[in-house]
Design an enzyme around this catalytic site. Structure first.
Site, short mmCIF file in Angstrom:
data_model
loop_
_atom_site.label_atom_id
_atom_site.label_comp_id
_atom_site.label_asym_id
_atom_site.label_seq_id
_atom_site.Cartn_x
_atom_site.Cartn_y
_atom_site.Cartn_z
N GLY A 112 0.80 -1.25 -0.05
CA GLY A 112 0.20 0.04 -0.06
C GLY A 112 0.73 1.19 0.13
N GLU A 115 1.86 1.62 -3.52
CA GLU A 115 0.55 2.20 -4.24
C GLU A 115 0.06 3.56 -3.96
OE1 GLU A 115 -1.50 -1.30 -2.55
OE2 GLU A 115 -2.16 -1.92 -4.55
N GLU A 135 2.57 -8.35 -1.73
CA GLU A 135 1.33 -8.93 -1.45
C GLU A 135 1.32 -10.70 -1.66
OE1 GLU A 135 1.90 -6.08 -2.78
OE2 GLU A 135 0.32 -4.64 -1.81
#
Ligand code: COA
Length: 258
Positions: A112, A115, A135
């Site tokens: 994240g 991201e 992930e």
């Protein structure tokens, strides 16, 4: 506005958001995502702010990912909801903000965290930065836009390799991939971002927000980016900034965009 997990400061027309959970390597928990949303919303509305920098506190991490402790017992339905909510509230929100957002990647940007950096309009990294989408090593896939934005930024083959290996790349590889625009020693990271923000803020903020819309349109399915560009281009005409910018050029002076 008072926040628990982030710090927001403003100097002149530049705002800096610092994610402030250094003991958890600035991992994004529910509260952080919600506070970031509120901070971006406020700064977007604030006419005195022209550019936003986002970074992580400490010297080790930008953001080491979504907070794994929060979703380790989630069901399929809860997992889907987590991604949908996060994308809408933060990642798509930043990408579509009308003000430029620069990610100052000061260390680990994982899951994240990468991201989040990729949702920003561009990225600058310090030499200790490490980036990856780990992930699949946790049995999930990137859910905050990583499977879409990473291929857009570095190409499908390189993105697939990063996603499938769950490995990290260092800042110089990220630079060679085009994932970050600059690589500098850590102490020069914020000064460089501020310098770039200063250059941006000399230009028309209304034109910049139209440019953001047009660039983003090219990456949306069912949207014709060229058509959106024509509309956004037309929208600039008649704005006070266009009048000032074009008049200043013809009068051989520097434009003063209020
Ligand atoms: N979620 C929740 N907590 C996290 C986290 C995350 N994504 N990343 C780091 N932390 C926490 C650790 O649990 C640890 O907390 P503790 O001191 O209470 O035990 C603290 O941050 C420091 O991390 P630690 O692992 O001890 O640091 P390290 O230097 O040994 O390793 C990393 C750094 C980044 C390699 C390692 O923290 C890591 O792999 N993090 C997870 C990365 C990830 O998979 N992110 C994607 C999530 S979808």
């Amino acid at each position: 506005m008072k926040f628990e997990t982030i710090l927001v400061k403003q100097v002149g027309n530049l705002a800096t958001i610092t994610i402030n959970r250094p003991t958890k390597l600035n991992a994004l928990n529910k509260a952080t995502i919600s506070e970031l949303h509120d901070a971006f919303k406020n700064l977007n509305k604030d006419e005195t702010v022209k550019v936003i920098i986002i970074t992580g506190s400490g010297e080790k991490a930008f953001v080491a990912g979504a907070d794994i402790a929060e979703f380790s017992d989630f069901s399929e339905k809860e997992g889907g909801k987590l991604a949908a909510k996060g994308q809408k509230k933060l990642f798509d929100y930043i990408e579509n903000l009308s003000k430029p957002v620069i990610a100052a990647v000061n260390g680990f940007a994982l899951g994240g965290g990468l991201e989040l950096a990729m949702a920003c309009h561009f990225r600058v990294a310090s030499d200790n930065a490490k980036m990856g989408l780990p992930e699949v090593s946790l049995g999930v896939i990137p859910g905050y836009g990583g499977t879409q934005r990473l291929p857009q930024l570095i190409g499908k083959g390189r993105a697939n390799e990063m996603i499938m290996t769950a490995g990290m790349i260092d800042a110089s590889k990220a630079l060679s991939y085009g994932l970050v625009n600059y690589l500098v020693p850590q102490e020069e990271l914020i000064p460089l971002c501020e310098k770039l923000a200063g250059k941006i803020s000399n230009n028309s903020s209304t034109a910049i927000s139209n440019a953001i819309k047009a660039v983003n349109a090219g990456f949306k399915t069912n949207t014709d980016g060229y058509k959106e560009e024509i509309k956004a281009f037309g929208d600039c005409f008649g704005t006070p900034h266009f009048i000032e910018g074009s008049t200043a050029f013809l009068e051989k002076r520097k434009a003063d965009f209020k």
